[in-house]
Every structure is written in structure tokens, then in C-alpha cells.
Design an enzyme around this catalytic site. Structure first.
Site, mmCIF file in Angstrom:
data_model
loop_
_atom_site.group_PDB
_atom_site.id
_atom_site.type_symbol
_atom_site.label_atom_id
_atom_site.label_comp_id
_atom_site.label_asym_id
_atom_site.label_seq_id
_atom_site.Cartn_x
_atom_site.Cartn_y
_atom_site.Cartn_z
ATOM 1 N N LEU A 73 -28.178 -13.676 11.558
ATOM 2 C CA LEU A 73 -28.138 -14.967 10.872
ATOM 3 C C LEU A 73 -27.361 -16.002 11.663
ATOM 4 O O LEU A 73 -27.607 -17.205 11.542
ATOM 5 C CB LEU A 73 -27.510 -14.798 9.482
ATOM 6 C CG LEU A 73 -28.210 -13.834 8.524
ATOM 7 C CD1 LEU A 73 -27.398 -13.671 7.246
ATOM 8 C CD2 LEU A 73 -29.612 -14.335 8.191
ATOM 9 N N GLY A 74 -26.413 -15.544 12.469
ATOM 10 C CA GLY A 74 -25.595 -16.472 13.259
ATOM 11 C C GLY A 74 -24.657 -15.713 14.171
ATOM 12 O O GLY A 74 -24.388 -14.528 13.966
ATOM 13 N N GLY A 89 -20.932 -16.130 16.769
ATOM 14 C CA GLY A 89 -19.746 -16.898 17.114
ATOM 15 C C GLY A 89 -19.093 -16.310 18.346
ATOM 16 O O GLY A 89 -19.650 -15.428 19.002
ATOM 17 N N PHE A 124 -16.438 -14.390 18.584
ATOM 18 C CA PHE A 124 -15.939 -13.019 18.457
ATOM 19 C C PHE A 124 -16.650 -12.235 17.355
ATOM 20 O O PHE A 124 -16.284 -11.103 17.064
ATOM 21 C CB PHE A 124 -14.424 -13.015 18.186
ATOM 22 C CG PHE A 124 -14.016 -13.763 16.944
ATOM 23 C CD1 PHE A 124 -14.040 -13.148 15.708
ATOM 24 C CD2 PHE A 124 -13.626 -15.083 17.017
ATOM 25 C CE1 PHE A 124 -13.670 -13.830 14.569
ATOM 26 C CE2 PHE A 124 -13.258 -15.779 15.882
ATOM 27 C CZ PHE A 124 -13.274 -15.149 14.651
ATOM 28 N N LYS A 136 -20.624 -11.772 14.930
ATOM 29 C CA LYS A 136 -21.986 -12.184 14.596
ATOM 30 C C LYS A 136 -22.252 -11.804 13.150
ATOM 31 O O LYS A 136 -21.614 -10.890 12.602
ATOM 32 C CB LYS A 136 -23.009 -11.555 15.532
ATOM 33 C CG LYS A 136 -23.152 -10.066 15.447
ATOM 34 C CD LYS A 136 -24.321 -9.550 16.300
ATOM 35 C CE LYS A 136 -24.159 -9.908 17.761
ATOM 36 N NZ LYS A 136 -25.247 -9.334 18.603
ATOM 37 N N VAL A 137 -23.167 -12.510 12.522
ATOM 38 C CA VAL A 137 -23.497 -12.257 11.121
ATOM 39 C C VAL A 137 -24.953 -11.822 11.045
ATOM 40 O O VAL A 137 -25.843 -12.491 11.577
ATOM 41 C CB VAL A 137 -23.275 -13.512 10.252
ATOM 42 C CG1 VAL A 137 -23.627 -13.215 8.792
ATOM 43 C CG2 VAL A 137 -21.830 -13.987 10.352
ATOM 44 N N LYS A 158 -20.768 -9.587 8.345
ATOM 45 C CA LYS A 158 -20.028 -10.190 9.456
ATOM 46 C C LYS A 158 -19.462 -9.070 10.316
ATOM 47 O O LYS A 158 -18.627 -8.284 9.859
ATOM 48 C CB LYS A 158 -18.910 -11.091 8.934
ATOM 49 C CG LYS A 158 -18.175 -11.862 10.014
ATOM 50 C CD LYS A 158 -17.195 -12.860 9.395
ATOM 51 C CE LYS A 158 -16.494 -13.703 10.438
ATOM 52 N NZ LYS A 158 -15.570 -14.689 9.817
ATOM 53 N N ASP A 209 -9.247 -25.723 6.897
ATOM 54 C CA ASP A 209 -10.358 -26.005 7.817
ATOM 55 C C ASP A 209 -11.612 -26.367 7.021
ATOM 56 O O ASP A 209 -12.715 -25.920 7.328
ATOM 57 C CB ASP A 209 -10.629 -24.816 8.735
ATOM 58 C CG ASP A 209 -11.512 -25.191 9.931
ATOM 59 O OD1 ASP A 209 -11.602 -26.398 10.256
ATOM 60 O OD2 ASP A 209 -12.108 -24.294 10.534
#
Length: 455
Positions: free
Chosen positions: A29-30, A32, A34, A36-37, A52, A146
Site C-alpha cells: 500500500l505504501g 517509507g 524504514f 512498508k505497509v 506496517k 506532526d
């Protein structure tokens, strides 16, 4: 929610489907830096989740293990319809797996980017849910720090879900002065008091970020934006927002009260809830932990091995963000953060370690030494040189303004109103040579990134 220790990473079944405990792991799905999802399906219930997957090696290398610990501990506490739910935590020798609620609609950022601003009634509904979720987090002692469009998801029913609590803070992070001190967050959404590096209240700074989100929802663009971080800082510190004419007076008034650069006079979340514009068609959600039995689950430190001394060394670099560089002004030349403009093109900026009072006095003295007449008004200076030989040429007029970036760093902005460019360049050179940060201060041994308090 349960925490399991796995001997190995996900296994691959004969038919080629990845299997992790009771979950079948599907498409990505995505990704980053460090983690991944991936989409995951529970084999018994067929319910979909977002898995995640966090790489332990990478978080050790980036020295952000404390952020992962914090995110897990925070999500355990939160059970609200407008906050992404953590259902289960799994761990192997090399990975940490967070089984999260699957939100099908994606990021609010993508929705605004593709479709533009929302109608006021629709935007208000999302904002009401955002305030409801953030207020709940604050009541639990959790400050997000954030909040931004990318960290607000939208489900299939059009309801929002707040996510990504890696930079969140809790009461244990508050210092003796009653304030938080770590400068973190995303530049366009960060409150002025966070940037000032003197301590801030988590609830008040989150409120500002909610105001930025509301502005984008209703207008389709950010209230404060610039490609240069210090210029962006200037805009945020002044809090000078131009409201579009199409916004209702109620929306404009609430936005002005939220985007108040003074945290002492900024409206609170309770005040927002009492606002007439906010209250229209508002249906507050019921936190789920009021209806369910509270779970008492502790993090299995041994399973996660997050605080593994073997992966930590004195040489490990501490990551800092760009605004923290500003706070390091005693040993860093920040001129690179400013837009480079030819002084003949009317405007020039440079940084200085002198105090604001000294800068104003020195600019006045240098101006007079060079034969200029200096006027002072509302904390600003105007340096004027009249052309007595050729009055039709109008002489030279330069406005000078000093803006505080941190206790030990100021920005001097010079703006030519009219006049001889060569004389203007001489004035700018003299001021910058005498007042700017010395080149010898331009060395720093740090990396730019995100930072949080060390646990």
C-alpha cells in the site's frame, strides 16, 4: 490486542501467498524510509488490515527506535472512531509488524490534491472529526506534534482517521518548566512557538496545525509556504494570513483565532468546539474505550529488541530537522536557507548573531556613516539618501527589517523602494560584511532529518 514473538519472518505458502501468523499478506500500500505497509487479510474472519512492516536494521541505523516504541505505546492507549486503531503487534528477529486498521480512502492530502478545495459544509464535517480526535488524544495525555494532511486518512464513508504518532509526546516528555522542547513536525504545519526553541505546549501547537489543515481543506492551498525554510519561518512567525473572499465570515474568524502566532491568545480546542461556525451540524463521536473493557497490554521489550545495545554506538548520528539547524545558530551559517537574490533586484537577506537591539543600532550607525538619513518607525528602519544634485532621480530609499529566528539568530532583510542600484549594493555589502554570520561559523557535524526526545 496481543503481542506475539515470531521465530522467523512471514512464510510463503505453496500457492505463493505470504503468510504471517493468522494473516495473509498481499499487495504493498505504501513505502517509507524504514517501513512498508501491505494489505493483510485475517484468515479466519477475512477482515482486511494494514500491516506496517518495520525493518529493525534500518531503525537502528537511523537511531529512531525510540520513535517506534513511542508509536506503539501511544496507539495502545487510543480507541476513538477518528484515530487509526492498532489491533495487534507481532515481531520476528529482523522485523516488527503493526496490524493496523485498514482505511480505504487514502490520505486527505491526495483527496485535496486531486479534487481541490472542499465545500465549506463538507470541510467543516472533516474538521469537526479532526478536532474530536485530537481533543480525545489530548485528554489521554498524547500530543501528536506532526498533524498534517498526509497524516489524516479518509475511510470509505468519508470519515477521517488520524495516523502516524511516531513524533507524539506524552506527559513524561514535559520538562520541569511544564513545556515540551523538541522541535519537530512538518515545516508548513509547525506553530511559531515550536520554531522559537524556547519550549511550547503540545495542545496549543497541535491546535495551530489543525488550523493549517482547515485552511487547506477550505482553500486548496497552504496558508504559509515558501521554498526557503527561513523565509517560511518568517511568514509563520508573523501569522499574516490572507483570507480568500469566498470563505464565510464564520470560517475566516475561526481561522484567524486558530492561526494566532501568539500561543497565549490563540483559541483552545474547547474554544473551537464552542465556536458558532464549528457547531453547525456537529455530531461528536463516542470514544470506544468508554464502551469497551480497557486492555492492559505491555510491550514485550525482549521480543522487539528495540533497545539493543549491540546496535547502538557512541558514533551513532543523531538526526535533526531543518528547524533545529536554525536553533544551532551559534555554530552554523544559515545563509543557505535564504533565497539568493541579486541586490540589484531590490531585496537582500542575511543572518546575524547580533541581538535585535544591536542590529538596529548598528544599521543606523552604518547608514549615517555612509551619509544616509535614517528613520525609525514600528521597529523598522528606513535608510534614505537624497540626491541633491539631481532631485528628479529621487535619491535612494531602503527599508530594513530585523526578524528574530532564535535567541541567538536574526535575519536582516533589506528592500529597495527606489533609487540608484550601485549605491544600494554598496550599502548592502557594508551591512552584510559588518553584521552577517562569519564564514568560520559555517561548520557543523550533523545530519538533517527528524528528531524526538530520547526515551
Amino acid at each position: 490486542m496481543v503481542i506475539l514473538k515470531l521465530g522467523n519472518s512471514p512464510t510463503e505458502k505453496d500457492e505463493g501467498i505470504m503468510r504471517l501468523a493468522n494473516y495473509e499478506v498481499g499487495r504493498t500500500l505504501g513505502t517509507g524510509s524504514f517501513a512498508k505497509v501491505k494489505l493483510a487479510k485475517h484468515v479466519n474472519s477475512d477482515q482486511l488490515f494494514a500491516l506496517k512492516i518495520i525493518d529493525k536494521t534500518k531503525i537502528f541505523h537511523l537511531n529512531i527506535a525510540h520513535q517506534i516504541t513511542r508509536e506503539i505505546a501511544t496507539l495502545k492507549l487510543l480507541k476513538h472512531p477518528n484515530v487509526v486503531r492498532l489491533h495487534e503487534v507481532l515481531a520476528s528477529k529482523t522485523k516488527i509488524y503493526l496490524v493496523l486498521e485498514y482505511v480505504t480512502g487514502g490520505e486527505l492530502f491526495d483527496r485535496i490534491a486531486s479534487k481541490g478545495r472542499l465545500k465549506e459544509a463538507e470541510g467543516r464535517k472533516l474538521f469537526q472529526q479532526l478536532i474530536d480526535g485530537v481533543s480525545y488524544c489530548h485528554n489521554k495525555g498524547v500530543f501528536h506534534r506532526d498533524l498534517k494532511l498526509e497524516n489524516v486518512l479518509v475511510d470509505a464513508q468519508g470519515n477521517i482517521k488520524i495516523t502516524d504518532f511516531g513524533l507524539s509526546a506524552s506527559p513524561q516528555h514535559i520538562r520541569a518548566d511544564g513545556l515540551l522542547h523538541t522541535t519537530c513536525g512538518s515545516p508548513c504545519y509547525v506553530a511559531p512557538e515550536v520554531l522559537a526553541n524556547r519550549g511550547y505546549e503540545g495542545a496549543t501547537s497541535d491546535t495551530w496545525s489543525c488550523g493549517v489543515i482547515l485552511f487547506v481543506i477550505l482553500t486548496g492551498y497552504l496558508p504559509f509556504e515558501d521554498r526557503n525554510i527561513a523565509v517560511l519561518y518568517q511568514k509563520i512567525s508573523k501569522g499574516d494570513v490572507r483570507m480568500p473572499k469566498w470563505l464565510s465570515s464564520g470560517a475566516q474568524n475561526l481561522l484567524r483565532r486558530i492561526l494566532d502566532p501568539n500561543p497565549l491568545t490563540r483559541i483552545t480546542l474547547a474554544g473551537i468546539k464552542d465556536d458558532e461556525w464549528f457547531q453547525q451540524d456537529n455530531v461528536p463521536a463516542n470514544p470506544e474505550d468508554e464502551e469497551e473493557e480497557k486492555e492492559n497490554v505491555s510491550i514485550d521489550e525482549e521480543a522487539f529488541s528495540i533497545h539493543d545495545a549491540a546496535h547502538t554506538s557512541p558514533e551513532s548520528s543523531t538526526l535533526i530537522n531543518a528547524f533545529q539547524l536554525i536553533a544551532m545558530s551559534s555554530c552554523l551559517d544559515l545563509s543557505g536557507f535564504f533565497e539568493k537574490e541579486d541586490v540589484s533586484e531590490r531585496k537582500m537577506r542575511f543572518t546575524s548573531n547580533h541581538s535585535a537591539k544591536d542590529l538596529i543600532a548598528k544599521i543606523e550607525d552604518i547608514g549615517k556613516e555612509m551619509g544616509f538619513r535614517v528613520q525609525k518607525k514600528n521597529g523598522k528602519l528606513k535608510v534614505i539618501q537624497e540626491n541633491k544634485a539631481h532631485r528628479s532621480l529621487g535619491g535612494l530609499s531602503v527599508a530594513a527589517e530585523v526578524v528574530e529566528i532564535s535567541a541567538s539568530l536574526h535575519v536582516v532583510e533589506l528592500m529597495k523602494s527606489f533609487g540608484d542600484s550601485s549605491v544600494y549594493r554598496q550599502l548592502c555589502k557594508k551591512l552584510s560584511d559588518d553584521l552577517a554570520v562569519a564564514p568560520s561559523q559555517a561548520r557543523v557535524n550533523s545530519e538533517v532529518g527528524e528528531a524526538g526526545e530520547k526515551s
